[in-house]
Design a protein around this motif. Structure first.
Motif, short mmCIF file in Angstrom:
data_model
loop_
_atom_site.label_atom_id
_atom_site.label_comp_id
_atom_site.label_asym_id
_atom_site.label_seq_id
_atom_site.Cartn_x
_atom_site.Cartn_y
_atom_site.Cartn_z
N GLY A 178 1.35 -9.14 -12.83
CA GLY A 178 0.72 -7.83 -12.73
C GLY A 178 -0.79 -7.92 -12.72
N VAL A 179 -1.34 -8.82 -13.55
CA VAL A 179 -2.78 -9.05 -13.57
C VAL A 179 -3.23 -9.72 -12.28
CG1 VAL A 179 -4.64 -10.32 -14.69
CG2 VAL A 179 -2.93 -9.14 -16.08
N ALA A 180 -2.53 -10.80 -11.90
CA ALA A 180 -2.95 -11.61 -10.76
C ALA A 180 -2.89 -10.85 -9.44
CB ALA A 180 -2.08 -12.87 -10.67
N LEU A 181 -1.94 -9.92 -9.29
CA LEU A 181 -1.78 -9.20 -8.03
C LEU A 181 -2.30 -7.76 -8.10
CD1 LEU A 181 1.79 -10.46 -7.08
CD2 LEU A 181 -0.44 -11.40 -6.41
N GLY A 182 -2.33 -7.18 -9.30
CA GLY A 182 -2.81 -5.82 -9.44
C GLY A 182 -4.31 -5.70 -9.21
N PHE A 183 -5.07 -6.68 -9.70
CA PHE A 183 -6.52 -6.63 -9.48
C PHE A 183 -6.89 -6.79 -8.01
CE2 PHE A 183 -10.60 -8.75 -8.94
CZ PHE A 183 -11.44 -7.77 -9.46
N PRO A 184 -6.32 -7.74 -7.27
CA PRO A 184 -6.66 -7.83 -5.84
C PRO A 184 -6.36 -6.54 -5.06
CG PRO A 184 -5.61 -9.85 -6.54
CD PRO A 184 -5.49 -8.88 -7.68
N LEU A 185 -5.28 -5.85 -5.40
CA LEU A 185 -5.00 -4.58 -4.75
C LEU A 185 -6.10 -3.57 -5.05
CD1 LEU A 185 -3.23 -2.58 -3.19
CD2 LEU A 185 -1.98 -2.16 -5.32
N MET A 186 -6.52 -3.53 -6.31
CA MET A 186 -7.62 -2.65 -6.68
C MET A 186 -8.90 -3.03 -5.92
SD MET A 186 -9.27 -2.23 -10.48
CE MET A 186 -10.77 -1.29 -10.76
N LEU A 187 -9.19 -4.33 -5.86
CA LEU A 187 -10.37 -4.80 -5.15
C LEU A 187 -10.33 -4.40 -3.68
CD1 LEU A 187 -12.94 -6.50 -4.84
CD2 LEU A 187 -11.49 -8.53 -4.63
N PHE A 188 -9.17 -4.53 -3.05
CA PHE A 188 -9.02 -4.16 -1.65
C PHE A 188 -9.38 -2.70 -1.42
CE2 PHE A 188 -6.41 -2.62 1.91
CZ PHE A 188 -6.84 -3.48 2.91
N LEU A 189 -8.88 -1.81 -2.29
CA LEU A 189 -9.14 -0.38 -2.14
C LEU A 189 -10.60 -0.04 -2.45
CD1 LEU A 189 -5.88 1.00 -3.77
CD2 LEU A 189 -6.43 0.84 -1.33
N VAL A 190 -11.15 -0.70 -3.46
CA VAL A 190 -12.55 -0.44 -3.80
C VAL A 190 -13.46 -0.91 -2.67
CG1 VAL A 190 -14.43 -1.15 -5.35
CG2 VAL A 190 -12.23 -0.44 -6.30
N ALA A 191 -13.17 -2.08 -2.11
CA ALA A 191 -13.99 -2.61 -1.02
C ALA A 191 -13.93 -1.72 0.22
CB ALA A 191 -13.55 -4.02 -0.67
N LEU A 192 -12.86 -0.96 0.36
CA LEU A 192 -12.73 -0.07 1.52
C LEU A 192 -13.44 1.27 1.32
CD1 LEU A 192 -9.05 -0.56 2.74
CD2 LEU A 192 -11.16 -1.44 3.75
#
Length: 205
Positions: free
Chosen positions: A45-59
């Motif tokens: 959840g940590v390893a994959l949840g943060f990248p999803l958040m990063l993807f949305l923030v970067a967009l």
């Protein structure tokens, strides 16, 4: 993304995800209390949840965060409350034994975080927001936002898989070293205290 930028992003990601913080303190305590196998959903959840958040923030979501003081303030206080609650859970987590595979048995009044809970925690984790905005501002040119956001998310996912497993295994090793009595309780109390202090420092510092 140029090769030198990708290398710099990888180095930044590894440094960011491996340094002590709320996620790593909770993973270490969970690994010590519940064992490696039971902590896997939390770790993923940590390893994959943060990248999803990063993807949305970067967009573009990060721009909303930066331009809305009221949203930032509300999120900061919500994050503080959640992290202090989790710090209490970590500090008071107990088990009565472990199996030979490192999975905890005899749990009393506590359980590890699940995948969805750990993923959702990233959205109220001030360190995660700081990392997202710093990454988007430093390593994204804006020329191909979707591709750049995807690359950054992939780099952090790979880095996060190493760190989440590493901190969980650190916790399981500490459990074997300290045993299941007062030593483990002291370790959990220390991890809970670290989480509470990091929460106060991130929000009030």
């Amino acid at each position: 993304m140029p090769a030198e930028t990708l290398l710099a992003l990888t180095a930044f990601a590894l440094s960011a995800v491996w340094t002590p913080g709320p996620n790593n303190a909770m993973l270490a305590a969970s690994g010590a209390t519940f064992g490696w196998r039971a902590t896997l959903p939390h770790a993923f959840g940590v390893a994959l949840g943060f990248p999803l958040m990063l993807f949305l923030v970067a967009l573009g979501l990060g721009e909303v965060f930066q331009r809305s003081p009221a949203f930032r303030e509300a999120l900061a206080w919500l994050g503080l409350g959640v992290m202090l609650y989790l710090a209490w859970r970590v500090a008071t987590a107990t088990t009565t034994g472990t199996t030979t595979t490192g999975a905890a048995s005899g749990q009393t009044g506590s359980r590890p975080l699940g995948f969805v809970e750990a993923s959702g925690f990233q959205w109220v984790n001030p360190k995660a927001w700081v990392m997202c905005i710093a990454t988007a501002a430093t390593y994204a040119s804006g020329e191909t936002p979707v591709i750049e956001a995807g690359i950054a998310a992939a780099v952090f996912a790979l880095a996060g898989l190493t760190s989440s497993q590493g901190w969980t295994l650190f916790g399981t090793a500490m459990a074997r070293l300290l045993g299941r009595g007062w030593g483990l309780r002291a370790f959990n109390a220390a991890m809970g205290g670290l989480l509470a202090l990091s929460a106060l420092w991130l929000v009030l510092g």
